[in-house]
Design an enzyme around this catalytic site. Structure first.
Site, PDB file in Angstrom:
ATOM      1  N   GLU A  18      -3.612 -10.731   3.172  1.00 51.28           N
ATOM      2  CA  GLU A  18      -4.687  -9.659   4.271  1.00 51.28           C
ATOM      3  C   GLU A  18      -5.596 -10.378   4.294  1.00 51.28           C
ATOM      4  O   GLU A  18      -6.349 -11.237   5.013  1.00 51.28           O
ATOM      5  CB  GLU A  18      -5.072  -7.883   4.332  1.00 51.28           C
ATOM      6  CG  GLU A  18      -4.833  -7.275   4.875  1.00 51.28           C
ATOM      7  CD  GLU A  18      -3.327  -6.786   3.167  1.00 51.28           C
ATOM      8  OE1 GLU A  18      -2.677  -7.514   2.362  1.00 51.28           O
ATOM      9  OE2 GLU A  18      -3.126  -5.312   3.686  1.00 51.28           O
ATOM     10  N   GLU A  62       0.885  -1.093   0.111  1.00 51.78           N
ATOM     11  CA  GLU A  62      -0.268   0.287   0.331  1.00 51.78           C
ATOM     12  C   GLU A  62       1.016   1.326  -0.052  1.00 51.78           C
ATOM     13  O   GLU A  62       0.254   1.892  -1.040  1.00 51.78           O
ATOM     14  CB  GLU A  62      -0.806  -0.114   1.351  1.00 51.78           C
ATOM     15  CG  GLU A  62      -1.728  -1.464   0.584  1.00 51.78           C
ATOM     16  CD  GLU A  62      -3.336  -1.379   1.988  1.00 51.78           C
ATOM     17  OE1 GLU A  62      -3.997  -0.801   2.152  1.00 51.78           O
ATOM     18  OE2 GLU A  62      -3.067  -1.246   2.908  1.00 51.78           O
ATOM     19  N   GLY A  85      -6.398  -1.829   4.476  1.00 51.40           N
ATOM     20  CA  GLY A  85      -7.096  -0.802   5.249  1.00 51.40           C
ATOM     21  C   GLY A  85      -5.952   0.996   4.797  1.00 51.40           C
ATOM     22  O   GLY A  85      -6.908   1.975   5.148  1.00 51.40           O
TER      23      GLY A  85
HETATM   24  C1  1HE Z   1       6.294  -8.239  12.053  1.00 53.16           C
HETATM   25  C2  1HE Z   1       5.483  -7.996  11.128  1.00 53.16           C
HETATM   26  C3  1HE Z   1       4.372  -7.781  11.209  1.00 53.16           C
HETATM   27  C4  1HE Z   1       7.396  -9.340  10.445  1.00 53.16           C
HETATM   28  N1  1HE Z   1       4.417  -7.474  12.457  1.00 53.16           N
HETATM   29  N2  1HE Z   1       5.610  -7.938  13.382  1.00 53.16           N
HETATM   30  N3  1HE Z   1       1.890  -8.579   7.637  1.00 53.16           N
HETATM   31  C5  1HE Z   1       2.243  -9.549   7.177  1.00 53.16           C
HETATM   32  O1  1HE Z   1       1.100 -10.571   6.877  1.00 53.16           O
HETATM   33  C6  1HE Z   1       3.759 -10.240   6.617  1.00 53.16           C
HETATM   34  C7  1HE Z   1       4.407 -10.679   8.235  1.00 53.16           C
HETATM   35  N4  1HE Z   1       5.435 -11.343   8.219  1.00 53.16           N
HETATM   36  C8  1HE Z   1       6.350 -12.163   7.243  1.00 53.16           C
HETATM   37  O2  1HE Z   1       5.622 -13.232   6.942  1.00 53.16           O
HETATM   38  C9  1HE Z   1       7.781 -12.032   7.018  1.00 53.16           C
HETATM   39  O3  1HE Z   1       7.905 -11.510   8.619  1.00 53.16           O
HETATM   40  C10 1HE Z   1       8.687 -11.556   6.222  1.00 53.16           C
HETATM   41  C11 1HE Z   1       8.541 -12.468   4.706  1.00 53.16           C
HETATM   42  C12 1HE Z   1       7.686 -10.429   5.990  1.00 53.16           C
HETATM   43  C13 1HE Z   1       9.932 -11.989   6.134  1.00 53.16           C
HETATM   44  O4  1HE Z   1      10.438 -12.810   6.454  1.00 53.16           O
HETATM   45  P1  1HE Z   1      11.328 -13.140   7.893  1.00 53.16           P
HETATM   46  O5  1HE Z   1      12.132 -14.962   8.003  1.00 53.16           O
HETATM   47  O6  1HE Z   1      12.944 -12.184   7.402  1.00 53.16           O
HETATM   48  O7  1HE Z   1      11.169 -12.540   8.704  1.00 53.16           O
HETATM   49  P2  1HE Z   1      11.094 -13.105  10.443  1.00 53.16           P
HETATM   50  O8  1HE Z   1      10.674 -14.451  11.162  1.00 53.16           O
HETATM   51  O9  1HE Z   1       9.109 -13.964  10.076  1.00 53.16           O
HETATM   52  O10 1HE Z   1      10.229 -11.715  11.276  1.00 53.16           O
HETATM   53  C14 1HE Z   1      11.270 -10.971  12.006  1.00 53.16           C
HETATM   54  C15 1HE Z   1      10.691 -10.342  13.398  1.00 53.16           C
HETATM   55  O11 1HE Z   1       9.598  -8.915  12.699  1.00 53.16           O
HETATM   56  C16 1HE Z   1       9.447 -11.269  13.478  1.00 53.16           C
HETATM   57  O12 1HE Z   1       9.797 -10.255  15.044  1.00 53.16           O
HETATM   58  P3  1HE Z   1      11.062 -11.274  16.660  1.00 53.16           P
HETATM   59  O13 1HE Z   1      10.102 -10.893  17.651  1.00 53.16           O
HETATM   60  O14 1HE Z   1      10.614 -12.883  16.781  1.00 53.16           O
HETATM   61  O15 1HE Z   1      12.381 -11.347  16.155  1.00 53.16           O
HETATM   62  C17 1HE Z   1       8.508 -10.802  13.270  1.00 53.16           C
HETATM   63  O16 1HE Z   1       6.828 -11.360  14.240  1.00 53.16           O
HETATM   64  C18 1HE Z   1       8.047  -9.300  12.939  1.00 53.16           C
HETATM   65  N5  1HE Z   1       7.460  -9.036  12.000  1.00 53.16           N
HETATM   66  N6  1HE Z   1       6.375  -9.054   9.760  1.00 53.16           N
HETATM   67  C19 1HE Z   1       5.093  -7.646  13.527  1.00 53.16           C
HETATM   68  N7  1HE Z   1       3.655  -7.825   9.707  1.00 53.16           N
HETATM   69  C20 1HE Z   1      -3.377  -0.545   6.724  1.00 53.16           C
HETATM   70  S1  1HE Z   1      -3.957  -2.126   6.651  1.00 53.16           S
HETATM   71  C21 1HE Z   1      -3.132  -3.424   6.071  1.00 53.16           C
HETATM   72  C22 1HE Z   1      -2.727  -4.533   5.887  1.00 53.16           C
HETATM   73  C23 1HE Z   1      -1.594  -5.447   6.635  1.00 53.16           C
HETATM   74  O17 1HE Z   1      -0.701  -4.997   6.044  1.00 53.16           O
HETATM   75  S2  1HE Z   1      -1.866  -6.732   6.350  1.00 53.16           S
HETATM   76  C24 1HE Z   1      -0.178  -7.898   6.574  1.00 53.16           C
HETATM   77  C25 1HE Z   1       0.895  -8.047   7.682  1.00 53.16           C
END
Ligand code: 1HE
Length: 263
Positions: free
Chosen positions: A137, A117, A145
């Site tokens: 999402e 976005e 959003g």
């Molecule tokens: C996060 C987030 C996050 C990582 N919010 N903490 N977005 C998603 O659903 C995507 C979610 N993220 C992923 O799928 C993966 O993290 C990635 C592909 C982006 C990267 O993978 P990777 O293996 O390099 O990293 P990781 O081990 O998954 O993440 C590292 C840390 O970042 C880990 O936290 P830690 O405390 O365990 O080290 C993750 O929890 C954290 N982390 N992504 C919070 N998104 C206005 S509305 C918009 C609606 C949306 O965007 S929904 C989609 C959200």
């Protein structure tokens, strides 16, 4: 080059006259997930760009451009808070899209959810080989959003966006460029270098031309044809009347300006 920074965002100025701003998401440990604080920092940064800036680049620190909404902040929100939250994103990303200068997104790694976005609020998107695009999402039980339902269909069409959200489809860099999620793909190079090159070039345009492209073109595209033709006549006459436009045309006629060349 000078530098300022606030918590999870930095702004550096590039170019002889500090004409290009590079704005970097700096939450690599959380994959640049967009917390409320980071969204507000984006808003404030784009609202208050230094006067010297004529083009901007936005990129992300670490292996990913942006993992979207910070999901850890989603847990406690009720419906009415959700509306205000979404409207806050709209306002912040509007400052990117409808601000003072063109913005180029330098993409790598994950460009997902709210990260896409954010990228779609920019005027040009440059991807490198590592880039992948998704809208998780759908699988998280939520909806876009941050303006994605308005902006992303304009890039790839509602059918492709529907597919991405219903099926969790992930586009790699090459396919993303092919369908219109990015205008440039930099195989074997870095998106940031290419984005900087483009921003430096854009910064040399007449400001009124850039302004017309950012503010008139998207509106004309949504107007009925007859209204669009009229708006085009108004904005083109304003642009051509600027002293800078006169000087540029004169330079060409006197053989002092670059010709259009094949790449
Ligand atoms: C996060 C987030 C996050 C990582 N919010 N903490 N977005 C998603 O659903 C995507 C979610 N993220 C992923 O799928 C993966 O993290 C990635 C592909 C982006 C990267 O993978 P990777 O293996 O390099 O990293 P990781 O081990 O998954 O993440 C590292 C840390 O970042 C880990 O936290 P830690 O405390 O365990 O080290 C993750 O929890 C954290 N982390 N992504 C919070 N998104 C206005 S509305 C918009 C609606 C949306 O965007 S929904 C989609 C959200």
């Amino acid at each position: 080059m000078s530098t300022t920074s606030s918590a999870d965002l930095s702004l550096r100025l590039h170019g002889e006259h500090s004409e290009v701003a590079v704005i970097t998401l700096q939450r690599a440990k959380k994959r640049n997930a967009l917390s409320d604080g980071l969204i507000l920092a984006i808003r404030d940064t784009f609202q208050n760009l230094p006067a010297s800036v004529r083009a901007a680049v936005i990129d992300g620190e670490g292996e990913h451009f942006c993992a979207g909404l910070d999901l850890s902040e989603l847990q406690e929100r009720d419906a009415s808070e959700g509306i205000f939250h979404s409207r806050m994103w709209h306002q912040a990303l509007d400052c990117v899209e409808k601000g003072r200068v063109p913005v180029i997104a330098a993409l790598h790694g994950a460009v997902v959810g709210g990260g896409l976005e954010l990228a779609s609020a920019c005027h040009i998107r440059v991807a490198d080989d590592s880039t992948f695009f998704a809208l998780p999402e759908g699988t998280r039980g939520i909806f876009v959003g941050g303006g994605g339902s308005v902006r992303i269909p304009k890039l790839i069409g509602a059918a492709r966006m529907t597919d991405m959200m219903l099926t969790g489809r992930v586009y790699n860099a090459a396919d993303g460029e092919r369908i219109g999620l990015a205008q440039y793909l930099v195989p074997g190079g870095t998106a940031l270098d290419k984005a900087l090159e483009l921003a430096t070039r854009i910064a040399t345009n007449a400001p009124m031309t850039n302004y017309a492209l950012m503010h008139a073109l998207p509106r004309i595209a949504e107007q009925p044809g007859d209204h669009g033709f009229f708006t085009e006549a108004l904005i083109s006459s304003i642009a051509q009347a600027a002293p800078e436009a006169k000087a540029r045309v004169r330079a060409f006629l006197e053989g002092k300006a670059a010709k259009v060349k094949k790449d």
